[in-house]
Design a protein around this motif. Structure first.
Motif, PDB file in Angstrom:
ATOM      1  N   GLN A 192      31.648  32.851  29.115  1.00  0.00           N
ATOM      2  CA  GLN A 192      31.558  31.721  28.053  1.00  0.00           C
ATOM      3  C   GLN A 192      32.108  30.358  28.964  1.00  0.00           C
ATOM      4  O   GLN A 192      32.873  31.180  29.803  1.00  0.00           O
ATOM      5  CB  GLN A 192      32.255  31.266  26.680  1.00  0.00           C
ATOM      6  CG  GLN A 192      30.828  32.093  26.019  1.00  0.00           C
ATOM      7  CD  GLN A 192      29.303  31.750  25.489  1.00  0.00           C
ATOM      8  OE1 GLN A 192      29.479  30.757  26.069  1.00  0.00           O
ATOM      9  NE2 GLN A 192      28.314  32.853  26.427  1.00  0.00           N
ATOM     10  N   PRO A 193      31.974  29.198  29.383  1.00  0.00           N
ATOM     11  CA  PRO A 193      32.702  28.810  29.944  1.00  0.00           C
ATOM     12  C   PRO A 193      33.971  28.730  29.604  1.00  0.00           C
ATOM     13  O   PRO A 193      34.109  28.444  27.965  1.00  0.00           O
ATOM     14  CB  PRO A 193      32.307  27.122  29.775  1.00  0.00           C
ATOM     15  CG  PRO A 193      30.313  27.692  29.863  1.00  0.00           C
ATOM     16  CD  PRO A 193      30.724  28.768  29.295  1.00  0.00           C
ATOM     17  N   SER A 194      35.421  28.941  30.181  1.00  0.00           N
ATOM     18  CA  SER A 194      36.219  29.218  29.616  1.00  0.00           C
ATOM     19  C   SER A 194      37.815  29.091  30.702  1.00  0.00           C
ATOM     20  O   SER A 194      36.926  29.020  32.303  1.00  0.00           O
ATOM     21  CB  SER A 194      37.213  30.308  29.063  1.00  0.00           C
ATOM     22  OG  SER A 194      36.720  31.556  30.096  1.00  0.00           O
ATOM     23  N   GLY A 195      39.237  28.933  30.817  1.00  0.00           N
ATOM     24  CA  GLY A 195      39.718  28.984  31.583  1.00  0.00           C
ATOM     25  C   GLY A 195      40.763  27.511  31.965  1.00  0.00           C
ATOM     26  O   GLY A 195      40.042  26.274  31.349  1.00  0.00           O
ATOM     27  N   LYS A 196      41.077  27.670  32.913  1.00  0.00           N
ATOM     28  CA  LYS A 196      41.672  26.143  33.375  1.00  0.00           C
ATOM     29  C   LYS A 196      41.093  25.407  34.073  1.00  0.00           C
ATOM     30  O   LYS A 196      40.298  25.605  34.692  1.00  0.00           O
ATOM     31  CB  LYS A 196      42.709  26.368  34.520  1.00  0.00           C
ATOM     32  CG  LYS A 196      44.220  27.413  33.372  1.00  0.00           C
ATOM     33  CD  LYS A 196      45.218  27.341  34.671  1.00  0.00           C
ATOM     34  CE  LYS A 196      46.530  27.778  33.334  1.00  0.00           C
ATOM     35  NZ  LYS A 196      47.767  28.706  34.329  1.00  0.00           N
ATOM     36  N   LEU A 197      41.414  24.103  34.293  1.00  0.00           N
ATOM     37  CA  LEU A 197      40.336  22.797  35.097  1.00  0.00           C
ATOM     38  C   LEU A 197      41.264  21.473  34.825  1.00  0.00           C
ATOM     39  O   LEU A 197      41.832  20.477  34.027  1.00  0.00           O
ATOM     40  CB  LEU A 197      39.138  22.519  34.554  1.00  0.00           C
ATOM     41  CG  LEU A 197      38.380  21.358  35.101  1.00  0.00           C
ATOM     42  CD1 LEU A 197      37.583  22.024  36.105  1.00  0.00           C
ATOM     43  CD2 LEU A 197      37.275  21.283  34.182  1.00  0.00           C
ATOM     44  N   SER A 198      41.771  21.584  36.889  1.00  0.00           N
ATOM     45  CA  SER A 198      42.286  20.399  36.705  1.00  0.00           C
ATOM     46  C   SER A 198      41.843  19.512  37.459  1.00  0.00           C
ATOM     47  O   SER A 198      40.864  19.599  38.580  1.00  0.00           O
ATOM     48  CB  SER A 198      43.668  21.130  37.664  1.00  0.00           C
ATOM     49  OG  SER A 198      42.933  22.024  39.063  1.00  0.00           O
ATOM     50  N   ALA A 216      37.349  14.541  25.151  1.00  0.00           N
ATOM     51  CA  ALA A 216      37.329  15.612  23.167  1.00  0.00           C
ATOM     52  C   ALA A 216      36.017  15.978  23.528  1.00  0.00           C
ATOM     53  O   ALA A 216      35.888  16.788  21.970  1.00  0.00           O
ATOM     54  CB  ALA A 216      37.675  14.931  23.015  1.00  0.00           C
ATOM     55  N   THR A 217      34.868  15.483  24.278  1.00  0.00           N
ATOM     56  CA  THR A 217      33.339  16.196  23.908  1.00  0.00           C
ATOM     57  C   THR A 217      33.265  17.476  24.052  1.00  0.00           C
ATOM     58  O   THR A 217      33.196  18.059  24.011  1.00  0.00           O
ATOM     59  CB  THR A 217      32.784  14.834  24.442  1.00  0.00           C
ATOM     60  OG1 THR A 217      32.803  13.737  24.216  1.00  0.00           O
ATOM     61  CG2 THR A 217      31.735  15.701  24.519  1.00  0.00           C
ATOM     62  N   ILE A 218      34.467  17.783  25.629  1.00  0.00           N
ATOM     63  CA  ILE A 218      34.377  19.251  26.313  1.00  0.00           C
ATOM     64  C   ILE A 218      35.092  20.431  24.910  1.00  0.00           C
ATOM     65  O   ILE A 218      34.303  20.594  24.838  1.00  0.00           O
ATOM     66  CB  ILE A 218      34.387  19.132  27.419  1.00  0.00           C
ATOM     67  CG1 ILE A 218      33.448  18.261  28.461  1.00  0.00           C
ATOM     68  CG2 ILE A 218      35.109  20.527  27.938  1.00  0.00           C
ATOM     69  CD1 ILE A 218      34.765  18.318  29.651  1.00  0.00           C
ATOM     70  N   ARG A 219      36.460  19.592  24.672  1.00  0.00           N
ATOM     71  CA  ARG A 219      36.905  20.098  24.225  1.00  0.00           C
ATOM     72  C   ARG A 219      36.573  20.802  22.826  1.00  0.00           C
ATOM     73  O   ARG A 219      36.470  22.009  22.231  1.00  0.00           O
ATOM     74  CB  ARG A 219      37.940  19.887  23.669  1.00  0.00           C
ATOM     75  CG  ARG A 219      38.733  19.400  24.945  1.00  0.00           C
ATOM     76  CD  ARG A 219      39.957  21.129  25.199  1.00  0.00           C
ATOM     77  NE  ARG A 219      40.649  21.400  24.238  1.00  0.00           N
ATOM     78  CZ  ARG A 219      41.063  23.075  24.300  1.00  0.00           C
ATOM     79  NH1 ARG A 219      41.156  23.458  24.667  1.00  0.00           N
ATOM     80  NH2 ARG A 219      43.097  22.594  23.135  1.00  0.00           N
ATOM     81  N   ALA A 220      35.695  20.242  22.062  1.00  0.00           N
ATOM     82  CA  ALA A 220      35.230  20.326  20.695  1.00  0.00           C
ATOM     83  C   ALA A 220      33.900  21.329  21.131  1.00  0.00           C
ATOM     84  O   ALA A 220      33.356  21.950  19.478  1.00  0.00           O
ATOM     85  CB  ALA A 220      34.536  18.773  20.340  1.00  0.00           C
ATOM     86  N   GLU A 221      32.824  21.235  22.305  1.00  0.00           N
ATOM     87  CA  GLU A 221      31.960  21.998  22.149  1.00  0.00           C
ATOM     88  C   GLU A 221      32.412  23.434  22.871  1.00  0.00           C
ATOM     89  O   GLU A 221      32.012  24.578  21.903  1.00  0.00           O
ATOM     90  CB  GLU A 221      31.142  21.156  23.221  1.00  0.00           C
ATOM     91  CG  GLU A 221      29.807  22.488  23.210  1.00  0.00           C
ATOM     92  CD  GLU A 221      28.561  21.651  23.801  1.00  0.00           C
ATOM     93  OE1 GLU A 221      27.592  22.405  24.307  1.00  0.00           O
ATOM     94  OE2 GLU A 221      28.943  20.553  23.854  1.00  0.00           O
ATOM     95  N   PHE A 222      32.876  23.164  23.415  1.00  0.00           N
ATOM     96  CA  PHE A 222      34.214  24.198  23.993  1.00  0.00           C
ATOM     97  C   PHE A 222      36.101  24.808  24.437  1.00  0.00           C
ATOM     98  O   PHE A 222      36.394  24.327  25.919  1.00  0.00           O
ATOM     99  CB  PHE A 222      33.735  24.680  25.654  1.00  0.00           C
ATOM    100  CG  PHE A 222      31.930  24.594  26.588  1.00  0.00           C
ATOM    101  CD1 PHE A 222      31.917  25.609  25.534  1.00  0.00           C
ATOM    102  CD2 PHE A 222      31.417  23.210  26.728  1.00  0.00           C
ATOM    103  CE1 PHE A 222      30.229  25.412  26.381  1.00  0.00           C
ATOM    104  CE2 PHE A 222      30.159  23.180  26.733  1.00  0.00           C
ATOM    105  CZ  PHE A 222      29.591  24.056  26.794  1.00  0.00           C
ATOM    106  N   GLN A 281      37.700  26.545  24.905  1.00  0.00           N
ATOM    107  CA  GLN A 281      38.634  27.705  25.374  1.00  0.00           C
ATOM    108  C   GLN A 281      38.465  27.174  26.479  1.00  0.00           C
ATOM    109  O   GLN A 281      39.666  27.971  27.868  1.00  0.00           O
ATOM    110  CB  GLN A 281      37.697  29.200  25.711  1.00  0.00           C
ATOM    111  CG  GLN A 281      37.526  29.829  24.338  1.00  0.00           C
ATOM    112  CD  GLN A 281      37.117  31.302  24.453  1.00  0.00           C
ATOM    113  OE1 GLN A 281      36.008  31.610  25.144  1.00  0.00           O
ATOM    114  NE2 GLN A 281      37.867  31.785  24.232  1.00  0.00           N
ATOM    115  N   ILE A 282      38.402  26.069  27.021  1.00  0.00           N
ATOM    116  CA  ILE A 282      38.746  25.337  28.172  1.00  0.00           C
ATOM    117  C   ILE A 282      39.288  24.751  28.363  1.00  0.00           C
ATOM    118  O   ILE A 282      40.210  23.669  27.628  1.00  0.00           O
ATOM    119  CB  ILE A 282      37.215  23.870  28.733  1.00  0.00           C
ATOM    120  CG1 ILE A 282      35.344  25.173  28.953  1.00  0.00           C
ATOM    121  CG2 ILE A 282      37.670  23.485  30.213  1.00  0.00           C
ATOM    122  CD1 ILE A 282      34.717  23.839  29.314  1.00  0.00           C
ATOM    123  N   ASN A 283      41.034  25.226  29.039  1.00  0.00           N
ATOM    124  CA  ASN A 283      42.027  24.348  29.169  1.00  0.00           C
ATOM    125  C   ASN A 283      42.517  23.279  29.938  1.00  0.00           C
ATOM    126  O   ASN A 283      42.576  23.666  30.794  1.00  0.00           O
ATOM    127  CB  ASN A 283      42.737  25.412  29.215  1.00  0.00           C
ATOM    128  CG  ASN A 283      44.269  24.981  28.859  1.00  0.00           C
ATOM    129  OD1 ASN A 283      44.728  23.670  28.545  1.00  0.00           O
ATOM    130  ND2 ASN A 283      45.570  26.151  29.043  1.00  0.00           N
TER     131      ASN A 283
END
Length: 291
Positions: free
Chosen positions: A87-93, A110-116, A118-120
């Motif tokens: 699933q979409p996850s991990g670091k994104l700089s 905030a929109t991304i974190r609400a759905e995913f 695990q994306i950091n």
């Protein structure tokens, strides 16, 4: 060779063989062997040692610069392969120039974190030149800029429009005037961003388009400081409507009604020149372009 490069980079950044050995969890003789093997393959001396410090030779500087990029690509390759089955996850700089980074990007994250969750994401704020350089050197994954710039080492794509207006404090005499001309602004102090900023570039272009030369200029490196200064009556400024929404709602700033305003400019997406993207990056780009 990737392990030798990793050891070399660690020695350079720690400036000490024993400290590098501690970080790498290997012995100091093993560190020395890795460096000796790398120097043999490069057919060049890469490091100069004295009692306390390690310094790069000219050849070492070249190897260090490229080793950082090679190791970054190697790590990204591993991430992309592992990413295929997850699933979409991990670091994104993410890097962004000030207007977008401080006033728009937090809502996208905030929109991304609400759905995913695990994306950091991590965020770096800088001016247009800094962001392009950071993407080109692969220190960040993606950037958003306000200014116009070209660089053959990155891909650029316009994706959204920004509007810029001239603002004064609510108590300024011009705030009560229905229509304002540039002749009304000749004696005003213009508060502008620093060189290299997308907003500064847009301000200078606006001056040129209207054949206007400000009599007095104050330069600040922060949009927040500029807003505070305008509110305090120190002068006028040319700012994105995104940055002044709260001040307009509170009634502390006033947009002047000038012919030909607001001025439109483009936000530009800056990415590394590659066809492969992580799922986290795909999610970010989708949400970004949906706006």
């Amino acid at each position: 060779m990737d392990q030798e490069l990793h050891v070399f980079v660690t020695v350079v950044e720690k400036a000490n063989f024993s400290h590098a050995a501690e970080v790498l969890h290997i012995t100091q003789p093993a560190v020395s062997r890795y460096i000796k093997n790398l120097e043999s393959k490069m057919n060049a001396k890469l490091l100069e040692r004295n009692n306390k410090m390690v310094q790069m030779t000219k050849a070492g500087e070249i190897v260090y610069h490229h080793a950082k990029e090679i190791l970054s690509l190697y790590e990204k390759m591993n991430v992309l392969v592992a990413d295929l089955m997850s699933q979409p996850s991990g670091k994104l700089s993410i890097g962004a120039s000030y207007t977008f980074g401080e006033y728009i990007l937090p809502h996208i994250i905030a929109t991304i974190r609400a759905e995913f969750p695990q994306i950091n994401p991590s965020i770096m704020i800088g001016n247009t030149r800094e962001i392009v350089h950071q993407v080109a050197s692969r220190h960040i994954d993606v950037g958003i800029i306000e200014g116009k710039m070209t660089d053959e080492h990155v891909a650029m794509e316009r994706f959204s429009v920004d509007s810029l207006v001239v603002v004064v404090s609510a108590g300024h005499p011009l705030a009560q005037k229905e229509v304002v001309s540039f002749s009304d602004l000749e004696d005003e102090t213009w508060i502008v961003r620093e060189q290299g900023s997308g907003t500064r570039e847009a301000t200078e272009q606006m001056f040129a388009d209207h054949r206007f030369t400000p009599g007095s200029v104050m330069e600040f490196g922060s949009t927040q400081i500029i807003k505070e200064s305008v509110e305090a009556g120190l002068g006028v400024s040319f700012l994105s409507t995104w940055t002044i929404r709260k001040e307009l709602a509170l009634g502390t700033l006033k947009v002047l009604d000038l012919p030909g305003f607001p001025v439109q400019r483009q936000f530009t997406l800056v990415t590394q020149d590659t066809e492969f993207q992580t799922k986290a990056m795909e999610v970010f780009l989708r949400v970004l372009k949906q706006g």
